[in-house]
Design a protein around this motif. Sequence first.
Motif, PDB file in Angstrom:
ATOM      1  N   VAL A   1       0.825  -1.441   0.022  1.00  0.00           N
ATOM      2  CA  VAL A   1      -0.315  -0.179  -0.059  1.00  0.00           C
ATOM      3  C   VAL A   1       1.111   0.859   0.040  1.00  0.00           C
ATOM      4  O   VAL A   1       2.211   1.601   0.690  1.00  0.00           O
ATOM      5  CB  VAL A   1      -0.503   0.097   1.373  1.00  0.00           C
ATOM      6  CG1 VAL A   1      -0.515   0.139   2.143  1.00  0.00           C
ATOM      7  CG2 VAL A   1      -1.682   1.711   0.507  1.00  0.00           C
ATOM      8  N   ALA A   2       0.840   2.301  -0.675  1.00  0.00           N
ATOM      9  CA  ALA A   2       1.257   3.861  -1.266  1.00  0.00           C
ATOM     10  C   ALA A   2       0.359   4.738  -1.617  1.00  0.00           C
ATOM     11  O   ALA A   2      -0.211   4.268  -1.261  1.00  0.00           O
ATOM     12  CB  ALA A   2       2.549   3.210  -2.180  1.00  0.00           C
ATOM     13  N   LYS A   3       1.240   5.789  -1.460  1.00  0.00           N
ATOM     14  CA  LYS A   3      -0.306   7.054  -1.455  1.00  0.00           C
ATOM     15  C   LYS A   3       0.883   8.072  -2.700  1.00  0.00           C
ATOM     16  O   LYS A   3       2.115   7.991  -2.378  1.00  0.00           O
ATOM     17  CB  LYS A   3      -0.698   7.917   0.056  1.00  0.00           C
ATOM     18  CG  LYS A   3       1.376   8.155   0.699  1.00  0.00           C
ATOM     19  CD  LYS A   3       1.515   8.910   2.372  1.00  0.00           C
ATOM     20  CE  LYS A   3       2.205   9.286   2.523  1.00  0.00           C
ATOM     21  NZ  LYS A   3       1.429  10.279   3.991  1.00  0.00           N
ATOM     22  N   ARG A   4       0.271   9.170  -3.125  1.00  0.00           N
ATOM     23  CA  ARG A   4       0.816   9.633  -3.552  1.00  0.00           C
ATOM     24  C   ARG A   4      -0.396  10.887  -2.858  1.00  0.00           C
ATOM     25  O   ARG A   4      -1.543  11.491  -3.378  1.00  0.00           O
ATOM     26  CB  ARG A   4       0.260   9.719  -4.803  1.00  0.00           C
ATOM     27  CG  ARG A   4       1.345  10.915  -5.971  1.00  0.00           C
ATOM     28  CD  ARG A   4       0.652  10.428  -7.448  1.00  0.00           C
ATOM     29  NE  ARG A   4      -0.320  10.245  -7.788  1.00  0.00           N
ATOM     30  CZ  ARG A   4      -0.395  10.386  -8.923  1.00  0.00           C
ATOM     31  NH1 ARG A   4       0.818  10.135  -9.553  1.00  0.00           N
ATOM     32  NH2 ARG A   4      -1.819  10.081  -9.529  1.00  0.00           N
TER      33      ARG A   4
ATOM     34  N   LEU B   1       0.560   3.744   6.316  1.00  0.00           N
ATOM     35  CA  LEU B   1       0.601   4.715   5.605  1.00  0.00           C
ATOM     36  C   LEU B   1       0.172   5.738   6.659  1.00  0.00           C
ATOM     37  O   LEU B   1      -1.000   5.245   7.210  1.00  0.00           O
ATOM     38  CB  LEU B   1       0.158   5.068   4.676  1.00  0.00           C
ATOM     39  CG  LEU B   1      -0.116   3.962   3.264  1.00  0.00           C
ATOM     40  CD1 LEU B   1      -1.130   4.516   2.122  1.00  0.00           C
ATOM     41  CD2 LEU B   1       1.850   4.573   2.872  1.00  0.00           C
ATOM     42  N   VAL B   2       0.374   6.737   6.759  1.00  0.00           N
ATOM     43  CA  VAL B   2       0.488   8.439   7.613  1.00  0.00           C
ATOM     44  C   VAL B   2      -0.572   9.050   7.080  1.00  0.00           C
ATOM     45  O   VAL B   2       0.136   9.906   6.011  1.00  0.00           O
ATOM     46  CB  VAL B   2       1.574   8.788   8.168  1.00  0.00           C
ATOM     47  CG1 VAL B   2       0.907   9.480   9.452  1.00  0.00           C
ATOM     48  CG2 VAL B   2       1.789   7.258   8.808  1.00  0.00           C
ATOM     49  N   PHE B   3      -1.429   9.541   7.132  1.00  0.00           N
ATOM     50  CA  PHE B   3      -1.951  11.120   6.405  1.00  0.00           C
ATOM     51  C   PHE B   3      -1.999  11.917   7.585  1.00  0.00           C
ATOM     52  O   PHE B   3      -2.306  11.860   8.635  1.00  0.00           O
ATOM     53  CB  PHE B   3      -2.761  10.575   5.109  1.00  0.00           C
ATOM     54  CG  PHE B   3      -3.289   9.659   4.478  1.00  0.00           C
ATOM     55  CD1 PHE B   3      -3.222  10.319   3.000  1.00  0.00           C
ATOM     56  CD2 PHE B   3      -3.362   8.266   5.035  1.00  0.00           C
ATOM     57  CE1 PHE B   3      -3.123   9.167   2.622  1.00  0.00           C
ATOM     58  CE2 PHE B   3      -3.375   7.110   3.998  1.00  0.00           C
ATOM     59  CZ  PHE B   3      -3.059   7.751   2.817  1.00  0.00           C
TER      60      PHE B   3
ATOM     61  N   LEU C   1      -3.911  10.149  10.409  1.00  0.00           N
ATOM     62  CA  LEU C   1      -4.807   9.609   9.956  1.00  0.00           C
ATOM     63  C   LEU C   1      -4.102   7.976  10.155  1.00  0.00           C
ATOM     64  O   LEU C   1      -2.898   8.535   8.873  1.00  0.00           O
ATOM     65  CB  LEU C   1      -6.150   8.892   8.193  1.00  0.00           C
ATOM     66  CG  LEU C   1      -6.223   7.415   7.602  1.00  0.00           C
ATOM     67  CD1 LEU C   1      -7.612   7.395   9.350  1.00  0.00           C
ATOM     68  CD2 LEU C   1      -6.952   7.791   7.369  1.00  0.00           C
ATOM     69  N   LEU C   2      -4.326   6.449  10.267  1.00  0.00           N
ATOM     70  CA  LEU C   2      -3.442   5.466   9.788  1.00  0.00           C
ATOM     71  C   LEU C   2      -3.578   4.896   9.456  1.00  0.00           C
ATOM     72  O   LEU C   2      -4.701   4.557   9.531  1.00  0.00           O
ATOM     73  CB  LEU C   2      -2.552   4.900  11.162  1.00  0.00           C
ATOM     74  CG  LEU C   2      -1.971   4.089  11.133  1.00  0.00           C
ATOM     75  CD1 LEU C   2      -0.426   4.402  10.889  1.00  0.00           C
ATOM     76  CD2 LEU C   2      -1.933   3.773  12.457  1.00  0.00           C
ATOM     77  N   LEU C   3      -3.462   3.822   8.343  1.00  0.00           N
ATOM     78  CA  LEU C   3      -4.039   2.899   7.599  1.00  0.00           C
ATOM     79  C   LEU C   3      -3.608   1.892   6.848  1.00  0.00           C
ATOM     80  O   LEU C   3      -2.467   2.429   7.091  1.00  0.00           O
ATOM     81  CB  LEU C   3      -4.408   4.035   5.936  1.00  0.00           C
ATOM     82  CG  LEU C   3      -5.165   3.048   4.873  1.00  0.00           C
ATOM     83  CD1 LEU C   3      -6.285   2.066   5.649  1.00  0.00           C
ATOM     84  CD2 LEU C   3      -5.471   3.490   3.621  1.00  0.00           C
ATOM     85  N   THR C   4      -3.901   0.765   7.069  1.00  0.00           N
ATOM     86  CA  THR C   4      -3.614  -0.436   6.941  1.00  0.00           C
ATOM     87  C   THR C   4      -4.496  -1.247   6.594  1.00  0.00           C
ATOM     88  O   THR C   4      -5.345  -1.482   6.367  1.00  0.00           O
ATOM     89  CB  THR C   4      -2.555  -0.677   7.595  1.00  0.00           C
ATOM     90  OG1 THR C   4      -1.458  -1.892   6.858  1.00  0.00           O
ATOM     91  CG2 THR C   4      -2.988  -0.920   9.125  1.00  0.00           C
ATOM     92  N   TYR C   5      -3.937  -2.650   5.833  1.00  0.00           N
ATOM     93  CA  TYR C   5      -5.250  -3.323   5.925  1.00  0.00           C
ATOM     94  C   TYR C   5      -4.134  -5.157   5.718  1.00  0.00           C
ATOM     95  O   TYR C   5      -3.260  -5.166   5.650  1.00  0.00           O
ATOM     96  CB  TYR C   5      -5.782  -3.379   4.895  1.00  0.00           C
ATOM     97  CG  TYR C   5      -5.046  -3.698   2.780  1.00  0.00           C
ATOM     98  CD1 TYR C   5      -5.055  -4.686   2.800  1.00  0.00           C
ATOM     99  CD2 TYR C   5      -3.695  -2.714   2.653  1.00  0.00           C
ATOM    100  CE1 TYR C   5      -4.416  -4.974   1.175  1.00  0.00           C
ATOM    101  CE2 TYR C   5      -2.629  -3.320   1.508  1.00  0.00           C
ATOM    102  CZ  TYR C   5      -3.290  -4.457   1.435  1.00  0.00           C
ATOM    103  OH  TYR C   5      -2.044  -4.474  -0.242  1.00  0.00           O
ATOM    104  N   HIS C   6      -5.165  -5.808   6.229  1.00  0.00           N
ATOM    105  CA  HIS C   6      -5.280  -7.526   5.837  1.00  0.00           C
ATOM    106  C   HIS C   6      -6.548  -7.448   5.045  1.00  0.00           C
ATOM    107  O   HIS C   6      -6.811  -6.721   4.420  1.00  0.00           O
ATOM    108  CB  HIS C   6      -5.596  -7.480   7.092  1.00  0.00           C
ATOM    109  CG  HIS C   6      -5.484  -8.941   7.673  1.00  0.00           C
ATOM    110  ND1 HIS C   6      -4.770 -10.370   7.437  1.00  0.00           N
ATOM    111  CD2 HIS C   6      -4.640  -9.054   8.776  1.00  0.00           C
ATOM    112  CE1 HIS C   6      -4.151 -10.926   8.575  1.00  0.00           C
ATOM    113  NE2 HIS C   6      -3.733 -10.322   9.064  1.00  0.00           N
ATOM    114  N   PRO C   7      -5.552  -8.936   4.218  1.00  0.00           N
ATOM    115  CA  PRO C   7      -6.128  -9.118   3.290  1.00  0.00           C
ATOM    116  C   PRO C   7      -8.369  -9.083   3.078  1.00  0.00           C
ATOM    117  O   PRO C   7      -8.242  -9.648   4.117  1.00  0.00           O
ATOM    118  CB  PRO C   7      -6.341 -10.920   2.844  1.00  0.00           C
ATOM    119  CG  PRO C   7      -4.603 -11.181   3.367  1.00  0.00           C
ATOM    120  CD  PRO C   7      -5.038 -10.290   4.627  1.00  0.00           C
ATOM    121  N   SER C   8      -8.126  -8.552   2.671  1.00  0.00           N
ATOM    122  CA  SER C   8      -9.844  -7.809   2.924  1.00  0.00           C
ATOM    123  C   SER C   8     -11.047  -7.425   3.882  1.00  0.00           C
ATOM    124  O   SER C   8     -11.477  -7.398   3.909  1.00  0.00           O
ATOM    125  CB  SER C   8     -10.511  -9.702   2.087  1.00  0.00           C
ATOM    126  OG  SER C   8     -10.762  -9.559   0.954  1.00  0.00           O
TER     127      SER C   8
END
Length: 881
Positions: A50-53, A565-567, A575-582
């Motif tokens: 996961v990446a951000k722009r 990721l940190v926004f 906001l802190l964002l990550t994810y597990h499968p689905s």
Amino acid sequence: MPRVNSYAPAWLCRPSPGADLFTSSSVKDPAQDLQKEPNPFADSGATRTVAKRGNEVFAVVDNEIRWSNLTHLKDQWQQQARQKKNKQHTNGSSPPSYRVLAVPVYGLIKQILPSPNGAFLAIVTEHTVHISVLPDSSHLSSTDTSPIRLKTYQLGPTTHVIPEAPVVSALWHPLGLHTNLGGCIVTITADAAVRVWELDRNNHWSFDQPTLAVDLKKLVDGTSSDQDFAPSGFGKNKGFSADIFDMEVASACFAGNGNDREDAWAPMTLWVAMKPGDLYALCPLLPSKWQAPSVTVPSLSSAIIPKMAALEEAPEDLEEELIACRQQYDWLREIDEQEPLDPPTDSGTIQGADVFTRPTSPSAIPRLQGPFRFDTGDELDDLDLCDILVIAARLNVEDLMMGEDEELTVETNDQDKLSATVICLTSGNGRVHICLELDGIEGQWLPKARKNAFRTPLSEPADLVLVESLDTIKTSGTETVTWPTFTKDIHSRYSFFVTTATNVVFFSMSSWVQRLESELQAEDTSGSGFRLQVLCSGNVAQRERILQVSDADVTAQKGHLAASLVFYDFDLGYLLLTYHPSNPYAAVMEAPEDTFSAAMDLRSYDQNNTVPASPALVPRRAPYQVPAILYANSPLDSFIEKHVPHRQRHTLKEHVRLSPATLDLVTTAHRVLSAHTNALERAASDLFRRCERLHGEMKDQLKQLSDVAERIKGVTSEVDEDGSRKDGSRSGEALNKRLQTAKDKQSELVQRYDALRKKVLNSGGRPLSEKEKAWVSEVNTLSESVDNNASTGGEGDQQLAQRLETVKSLAVDLVSETKTLAAKASSPPEPGSPSSPAGSQPKVPQRLQRAKIADAMRMVERESAVIDAITSRLERLNTSL
């Protein structure tokens, strides 16, 4: 420490459009996914899928890259919620929540890294690296839902291939020229091969061969810069060496980002962490064309030139350091002799940076510095390192501007400055090691080969200062495979997040760094060694768990959390964002400035209101998210297409016959259906356990509320309307005593306030008269004369003594006269006297007489005080003379 205000927001949870971004859309049997073994690639590298722009997010789901804009997802969810509330129906279809970016990548994607200017996307698999050209956000935000096929180049088609070593890290060079047509990326493989690629879309050869390639296993034993340090070509026999295991790369990173606040050598220093525990530094590692920030060349000049001048006058035992300093001087002189190149018009260069060509002297390949080691105290030698994070030392502005008239304005944060390099490492067992590198990393090169001279450069191992080793917070039980990864914080350089397989932990060293830097820069060094030992032996980093994967997800989904990721945006917040499968995981935190403003608001509210302000309640756990198995398709929908051969499908419409084929079909259906129902049972049981726990917690809360209500009722039933205690109530004497004490204290405070108020009013009730002003000026003149006489000495002392005797005699006469007048005023007047009613003189009111006498007494007291002060002053002067 950031406080979690809320966990996954509603616009990221099902059934919102934001949840579709991380939800698998394949029709494959989810039960088969549950039967799979853990990810085999989790052992060999980080999961940065996961990446951000900006506010845009790129996520890898089902090995396909998806794009979306978080701000648009939030707005879309709010619009749908508003329409649902107003019971409005939309005629058209809703815009897509994400777009699929089609790339010709067939391996399992492990990492995706957007370039600094957002023009390219590096896609890293186990053995291959692809560079895709990213469209503009406006093109990606169109209403078209079809996948976008990106223009993709394979990096090193004959270099990064399956027979070769796997790719461990890919880093965009912080000093490279990043434009819409090219960029600079560095790849590091597990066999310690570092390659620098300078990409140019107009030159396809730049994607085939690197401009600089170094084999660290050869460089560590190098004796001359004339040797060949290039990695072995494709298909060549590399032989066996002990360095194959000792120099197996775990991760790599650059020490700096290329800004003006960090050390000049930092952005050109590549740190490489080996799995056994050794660290190596490669400085300077530059592309053929690089950009230098505005303070890089002046900072290097102010450090190298005085050092070389001092070493030239030093004894011969510092010859090694003198040779290294002369190499730095030759390297810097070649940069000074260059004319800065014109940067490309569409480049994302650093503001105020100059573009230079990489110096050819002493060499394009620097010397490998290290190994850097630290002692953990464990018996095992191998640390099994996973990731590395290097925080560069601050720029020394004082040394840079020494002897200059103008001051250099560099934006620095006083709390984020440290004159030492901080190195953070993670290991496979979930530990985080925090080390200090105090000597500093500078550019070094191997010497040139000389005839009739045999000289091997010394490369002694260097020690790092291990200040603390911490464990990430784990759940109950033992985690499976984990590869902890670092994520930098936005608000502080010395704060970061660590993402493991099941949780995200926040670490902060800001307070410790501030105390350490004040001690290192202190002028008084007495006792500094003891204080530094106390600082390093205490708590260095503060840690707090931000996110935790639920037990059901740990059991059902055998994946690894993607690197967080940190926004920080006005619409998204902190906001802190990550994810597990689905299953996405997020946390909305409170920014430091928001915490400060909230504290100030609470303080002002407390001052202006009688009701005490209470802080916001912190959520105890993340909200429940529906497991992916409940949203998955039934395995029976595609059972025939997957498990029944085409030649046997016609038998399904006939009568059931007892045969091996039928038995095999039944057992296969049972195996698939049992796996699916087992997953459903686990998800349902987890929901049941949550409901039971919630029911128990609600009962406890209601019980506590009832107890508090009973206590309040008991207190109110024993107190009258006027606040007095009823007779015969419980603890009436104690309560009455406390009430009386409070009343007495309140009355005492009121009396003290009235006394102070009267005193202030009396002291400033009327202005000074002309006589009082003259008296004040005379006192000031007398004070000045006393000071002058004390400094010079002479006949002034005799005059002061005479004046003092005169003042004393006058004071005695005035006091006696005042007492006489007071005695006459207090006695009743005799008949026939001038003051009697029968006398011919006018009558003076007694109130006026008392006022005059009081004024005279105050004047006498003032003069007596002045006389006493002058007397004591003269006595001190006589004593000093």
